[in-house]
Scaffold this motif. Structure first.
Motif, PDB file in Angstrom:
ATOM      1  N   ARG A   1       0.840  -1.213   0.000  1.00 15.67           N
ATOM      2  CA  ARG A   1       0.000   0.000   0.000  1.00 15.67           C
ATOM      3  C   ARG A   1       0.872   1.259   0.000  1.00 15.67           C
ATOM      4  N   VAL A   2       1.961   1.223   0.746  1.00 12.44           N
ATOM      5  CA  VAL A   2       2.842   2.389   0.791  1.00 12.44           C
ATOM      6  C   VAL A   2       3.508   2.606  -0.571  1.00 12.44           C
ATOM      7  N   LEU A   3       3.941   1.523  -1.208  1.00  5.92           N
ATOM      8  CA  LEU A   3       4.581   1.646  -2.513  1.00  5.92           C
ATOM      9  C   LEU A   3       3.622   2.162  -3.585  1.00  5.92           C
TER      10      LEU A   3
ATOM     11  N   HIS B   1       7.259   4.712  -9.998  1.00  6.04           N
ATOM     12  CA  HIS B   1       6.714   6.053 -10.214  1.00  6.04           C
ATOM     13  C   HIS B   1       7.779   6.934 -10.859  1.00  6.04           C
ATOM     14  N   PRO B   2       8.095   6.688 -12.134  1.00  5.44           N
ATOM     15  CA  PRO B   2       9.134   7.483 -12.807  1.00  5.44           C
ATOM     16  C   PRO B   2       8.830   8.979 -12.710  1.00  5.44           C
ATOM     17  N   GLY B   3       9.838   9.731 -12.383  1.00  7.06           N
ATOM     18  CA  GLY B   3       9.643  11.174 -12.239  1.00  7.06           C
ATOM     19  C   GLY B   3       9.255  11.599 -10.849  1.00  7.06           C
ATOM     20  N   GLY B   4       8.865  10.640  -9.993  1.00  6.52           N
ATOM     21  CA  GLY B   4       8.528  10.981  -8.614  1.00  6.52           C
ATOM     22  C   GLY B   4       9.782  11.356  -7.852  1.00  6.52           C
ATOM     23  N   ARG B   5       9.743  12.496  -7.200  1.00  7.17           N
ATOM     24  CA  ARG B   5      10.944  12.960  -6.495  1.00  7.17           C
ATOM     25  C   ARG B   5      10.563  13.922  -5.382  1.00  7.17           C
ATOM     26  N   PRO B   6      11.507  14.239  -4.505  1.00  2.00           N
ATOM     27  CA  PRO B   6      11.237  15.218  -3.448  1.00  2.00           C
ATOM     28  C   PRO B   6      10.865  16.569  -4.048  1.00  2.00           C
ATOM     29  N   PRO B   7      10.315  17.471  -3.226  1.00  2.00           N
ATOM     30  CA  PRO B   7       9.939  18.792  -3.728  1.00  2.00           C
ATOM     31  C   PRO B   7      11.104  19.504  -4.405  1.00  2.00           C
ATOM     32  N   GLN B   8      10.813  20.192  -5.488  1.00  2.00           N
ATOM     33  CA  GLN B   8      11.834  20.921  -6.239  1.00  2.00           C
ATOM     34  C   GLN B   8      12.632  21.862  -5.342  1.00  2.00           C
ATOM     35  N   ALA B   9      11.966  22.463  -4.368  1.00  2.00           N
ATOM     36  CA  ALA B   9      12.602  23.480  -3.521  1.00  2.00           C
ATOM     37  C   ALA B   9      13.751  22.928  -2.681  1.00  2.00           C
ATOM     38  N   ILE B  10      13.792  21.614  -2.450  1.00  2.00           N
ATOM     39  CA  ILE B  10      14.853  21.070  -1.597  1.00  2.00           C
ATOM     40  C   ILE B  10      15.901  20.283  -2.373  1.00  2.00           C
TER      41      ILE B  10
ATOM     42  N   LEU C   1       1.512   4.608  -3.177  1.00  2.00           N
ATOM     43  CA  LEU C   1       1.301   6.056  -3.032  1.00  2.00           C
ATOM     44  C   LEU C   1       2.074   6.793  -4.118  1.00  2.00           C
ATOM     45  N   ARG C   2       1.452   7.793  -4.710  1.00  2.00           N
ATOM     46  CA  ARG C   2       2.054   8.467  -5.865  1.00  2.00           C
ATOM     47  C   ARG C   2       2.863   9.701  -5.486  1.00  2.00           C
ATOM     48  N   ASP C   3       2.497  10.380  -4.425  1.00  2.49           N
ATOM     49  CA  ASP C   3       3.179  11.609  -4.034  1.00  2.49           C
ATOM     50  C   ASP C   3       4.382  11.287  -3.153  1.00  2.49           C
ATOM     51  N   PHE C   4       5.517  11.909  -3.427  1.00  4.68           N
ATOM     52  CA  PHE C   4       6.728  11.609  -2.661  1.00  4.68           C
ATOM     53  C   PHE C   4       6.543  11.877  -1.178  1.00  4.68           C
TER      54      PHE C   4
ATOM     55  N   MET D   1      16.925  -1.741   3.783  1.00  5.56           N
ATOM     56  CA  MET D   1      15.582  -2.133   3.355  1.00  5.56           C
ATOM     57  C   MET D   1      14.734  -0.895   3.056  1.00  5.56           C
ATOM     58  N   VAL D   2      14.815   0.114   3.914  1.00  4.11           N
ATOM     59  CA  VAL D   2      14.078   1.356   3.687  1.00  4.11           C
ATOM     60  C   VAL D   2      14.534   1.998   2.372  1.00  4.11           C
ATOM     61  N   ASP D   3      15.849   2.045   2.177  1.00  6.22           N
ATOM     62  CA  ASP D   3      16.401   2.627   0.953  1.00  6.22           C
ATOM     63  C   ASP D   3      15.975   1.820  -0.268  1.00  6.22           C
ATOM     64  N   ARG D   4      15.957   0.508  -0.136  1.00  5.04           N
ATOM     65  CA  ARG D   4      15.507  -0.364  -1.229  1.00  5.04           C
ATOM     66  C   ARG D   4      14.059  -0.069  -1.594  1.00  5.04           C
ATOM     67  N   LEU D   5      13.217   0.127  -0.597  1.00  4.04           N
ATOM     68  CA  LEU D   5      11.810   0.420  -0.887  1.00  4.04           C
ATOM     69  C   LEU D   5      11.669   1.765  -1.605  1.00  4.04           C
ATOM     70  N   TRP D   6      12.511   2.731  -1.247  1.00  8.24           N
ATOM     71  CA  TRP D   6      12.493   3.991  -2.001  1.00  8.24           C
ATOM     72  C   TRP D   6      12.916   3.740  -3.446  1.00  8.24           C
ATOM     73  N   ARG D   7      13.930   2.910  -3.642  1.00  8.64           N
ATOM     74  CA  ARG D   7      14.367   2.573  -5.000  1.00  8.64           C
ATOM     75  C   ARG D   7      13.217   1.916  -5.778  1.00  8.64           C
ATOM     76  N   LEU D   8      12.514   0.994  -5.157  1.00 12.13           N
ATOM     77  CA  LEU D   8      11.376   0.353  -5.817  1.00 12.13           C
ATOM     78  C   LEU D   8      10.300   1.370  -6.165  1.00 12.13           C
ATOM     79  N   TRP D   9      10.044   2.286  -5.240  1.00 13.45           N
ATOM     80  CA  TRP D   9       9.050   3.332  -5.491  1.00 13.45           C
ATOM     81  C   TRP D   9       9.468   4.193  -6.678  1.00 13.45           C
ATOM     82  N   GLN D  10      10.744   4.520  -6.781  1.00  8.48           N
ATOM     83  CA  GLN D  10      11.230   5.318  -7.896  1.00  8.48           C
ATOM     84  C   GLN D  10      11.031   4.585  -9.220  1.00  8.48           C
ATOM     85  N   LEU D  11      11.231   3.280  -9.226  1.00  9.23           N
ATOM     86  CA  LEU D  11      11.034   2.505 -10.444  1.00  9.23           C
ATOM     87  C   LEU D  11       9.560   2.444 -10.835  1.00  9.23           C
TER      88      LEU D  11
END
Length: 275
Positions: free
Chosen positions: A169-171, A228-237, A173-176, A216-226
């Motif tokens: 369910r967490v993976l 949701h292409p283009g999903g990233r932290p806010p431009q301002a940061i 989610l579309r918004d970073f 494992m947390v970092d891996r899940l972020w990597r999976l989320w990036q794959l």
């Protein structure tokens, strides 16, 4: 310095793979143990106490501006990157491994065997426990937190660990920011379930399993990036620094540019990780 700028990845060099702790070959596990044992012996900023201390005590606590913020995932990715560099400076082929802490009908709540086994080849297992430096212990006592001089764990209610369904369910989610916040919540539960030193931010990173948890947390972020292409932290940061590391948020976004990825298999398969 371990907190220096990231090294440029050689475009012709293969990407190195972090693997599941339960699927390491004997040789991979030996490299990891040898690397941890080696950094334990170093007392300066190349050593284990220095890197573990960045997360908590001794002061200043480096992760203060990471937890509960959009910097949570980038900051910890940089943290793992520089610690892995420290390991590889001692044992060139060592790589961090990840702890698949998801639970389900066929997944029990447990610390992976490489991190729970008390002795290996007649010696203390360097992945089981690590020493907490006296300066951190003294600062903890002054703050009203007393812990043992070597890390220990006190696993709790298995229901605390995230289920495979919750992770899915967490993976999805579309918004970073939504994803980061939800994943941090799952991450918190693993710290609480593991207990002992892992259950206290000032001392958590001294437990060797901390690094497998955060991989494992970092891996899940990597999976989320794959997913949701283009999903990233806010431009301002994106061009904000991640102290104490000489790395910006933007520089953490591509793991292959940092020279690593996550593998499904145990030995040499280059396949990227999947849930």
């Amino acid at each position: 310095m371990a907190t220096g700028s990231p090294r440029a990845q050689d475009p012709v060099a293969p990407v190195r793979f972090r693997r599941n702790a339960d699927r390491l070959t004997g040789d991979q596990l030996t490299l990891l143990r040898d690397a941890f044992a080696a950094v334990y012996e170093i007392d300066d900023d190349r050593g284990y106490a220095h890197h573990a201390g960045i997360h908590g005590l001794p002061l200043p606590i480096g992760c203060d501006n990471a937890h509960g913020t959009p910097y949570f995932l980038p900051w910890h990715r940089a943290y793992l990157y520089f610690f892995e560099r420290a390991l590889r400076d001692r044992v060139a082929d060592a790589m961090l491994t990840w702890w698949d802490w998801r639970t389900g009908p066929n997944r029990s709540a447990r610390v992976p065997e490489p991190y729970s086994k008390a002795r290996v080849s007649g010696k203390a297992n360097p992945l089981r426990s690590a020493r907490v430096p006296r300066i951190a212990l003294d600062q903890g006592r002054r703050a009203g937190i007393s812990v043992a001089g070597r890390t220990a764990r006190e696993p709790g209610d298995p229901a605390l660990l995230p289920s495979t369904r919750e992770v899915s369910r967490v993976l999805a989610l579309r918004d970073f920011l939504d994803f980061s916040s939800a994943l941090e919540g799952l991450h918190d539960r693993v710290h609480v379930w593991t207990g002992g030193h892992m259950g206290m931010i000032p001392f958590a990173a001294f437990d060797p399993v901390f690094w497998a948890h955060h991989a494992m947390v970092d891996r899940l972020w990597r999976l989320w990036q794959l997913r949701h292409p283009g999903g990233r932290p806010p431009q301002a940061i994106l061009d904000e620094a991640l102290p104490p590391f000489r790395m910006t948020v933007r520089q953490t976004l591509d793991v292959t540019a940092l020279g690593y990825d996550y593998a499904v298999g145990s030995a040499s398969s280059p396949t990227q990780a999947r849930t």
